[in-house]
Design an enzyme around this catalytic site. Structure first.
Site, PDB file in Angstrom:
ATOM      1  CB  ALA A   1      87.480 -18.270 -28.850  1.00 60.38           C
TER       2      ALA A   1
ATOM      3  CD  GLN B   1      89.865 -19.995 -39.528  1.00 65.94           C
ATOM      4  OE1 GLN B   1      90.207 -18.901 -39.081  1.00 65.94           O
ATOM      5  NE2 GLN B   1      90.510 -20.590 -40.517  1.00 65.94           N
ATOM      6  CB  CYS B   2      83.778 -19.100 -33.748  1.00 63.60           C
ATOM      7  SG  CYS B   2      82.906 -20.678 -33.606  1.00 63.60           S
ATOM      8  N   GLY B   3      86.003 -21.111 -32.633  1.00 68.25           N
ATOM      9  CA  GLY B   3      86.651 -21.696 -31.481  1.00 68.25           C
ATOM     10  C   GLY B   3      88.156 -21.522 -31.509  1.00 68.25           C
TER      11      GLY B   3
END
Length: 295
Positions: free
Chosen positions: A90, A85-87
């Site tokens: 962010a 889920q990094c995006g």
């Protein structure tokens, strides 16, 4: 002639060992990632400049003192990602520079991203989709830059960060969170919220800046200074991403090189049996040389 003594009998066998009482569950959850375990029970350092000072003091010998160093930054909170889920994480961090923190949850971002067909597992392999999602979730204007982080885009990125607005940047993340070049196999998103600039002596209007009270060779902006664009010798972005509670100070040139070479999805991930959403033309079309500025 027989012995008058009775035959010696062998000693009795030792008693059986008591059964070992194994714990009903492992002490560490098997699915917990290392970065999640490290972050558990800890908290981020808050403030626009507090953590940046710690980083600068720790790495002080690497900063050339004959240059003028200027730091712009606006604090964003930390959030450890759960899965790829990094995006989306962010974007959640970036939203705090654009609206009230109580108005948006990561669960809401994930739900809408799946409903719109931007993601299946939480991944975002398209800067175009990221821009659309940001506008819907944050009520902002999202500007997608293409063609890399150098050239004309370099100045746009610097001025945007100096004005206190976030930039969402995809790059290949190394094991220490630094940018690397793995052709996109370690593609990751970070939110940049600040910029550290090294300038030639005499290229700065010092009336618009003030010495930092803790790091005397560092200058901080006043109320509304313009971002200096002349005499820049080096540049770093202050960024956060979903695998650490801490800010990273990332060399802008190295970050730009990593951003430019995002060519393909990791073959191991592509073959893991999960469904991922890739834009037509693949990761190279979706991410390479692209960043998203949130206004």
């Amino acid at each position: 002639m027989t012995s008058e003594h009775p035959a010696l009998l062998p000693p009795p066998p030792p008693p059986p060992c008591p059964a070992l009482a194994w714990p009903a569950a492992p002490l560490w959850p098997s699915k917990k990632k290392l970065y999640q375990a490290i972050a558990e029970g800890r908290s981020a350092v808050e403030g626009d400049h507090e953590e940046a000072r710690l980083v600068l003091v720790k790495r002080e010998s690497s900063f050339r003192k004959h240059l003028q160093w200027v730091l712009f930054n606006k604090y964003v909170p930390s959030l450890i990602q759960d899965g790829p889920q990094c995006g989306l994480v962010a974007l959640w961090m970036a939203a705090h520079l654009l609206q009230s923190p109580t108005e948006l949850s990561i669960e809401r971002i994930v739900k809408v991203a799946k409903e719109r067909g931007y993601t299946a597992q939480g991944e975002i392999f398209s800067a175009h989709d990221m821009a659309l999602l940001a506008e819907e979730m944050c009520g902002c204007r999202a500007e997608r830059l293409t063609g890399g982080m150098s050239g004309p885009n370099f100045g746009l990125i610097l001025k945007h960060l100096a004005s206190g607005k976030p930039v969402l940047i995809p790059y290949d993340e190394d094991f220490n969170h630094e940018p690397c070049q793995r052709r996109g196999h370690r593609a990751h998103w970070a939110v940049a919220s600040g910029i550290l600039l090294a300038l030639k002596e005499g290229c700065l209007n010092k009336e618009e800046f003030q010495p930092d009270p803790v790091v005397p060779w560092l200058l901080l902006p006043g109320d509304s200074p313009a971002c200096p664009m002349e005499g820049i010798q080096d540049a770093f972005v202050l960024a956060k991403q979903g695998k650490s509670l801490h800010y990273q100070l990332l060399g802008l040139e190295k970050l730009a090189q990593s951003n430019a070479q995002l060519k393909e999805m990791d073959p191991k991930r592509a073959a893991d049996g999960s469904v991922y959403i890739l834009p037509q033309g693949g990761m190279e079309v979706g991410l390479a040389g692209q960043v998203v500025l949130l206004h």
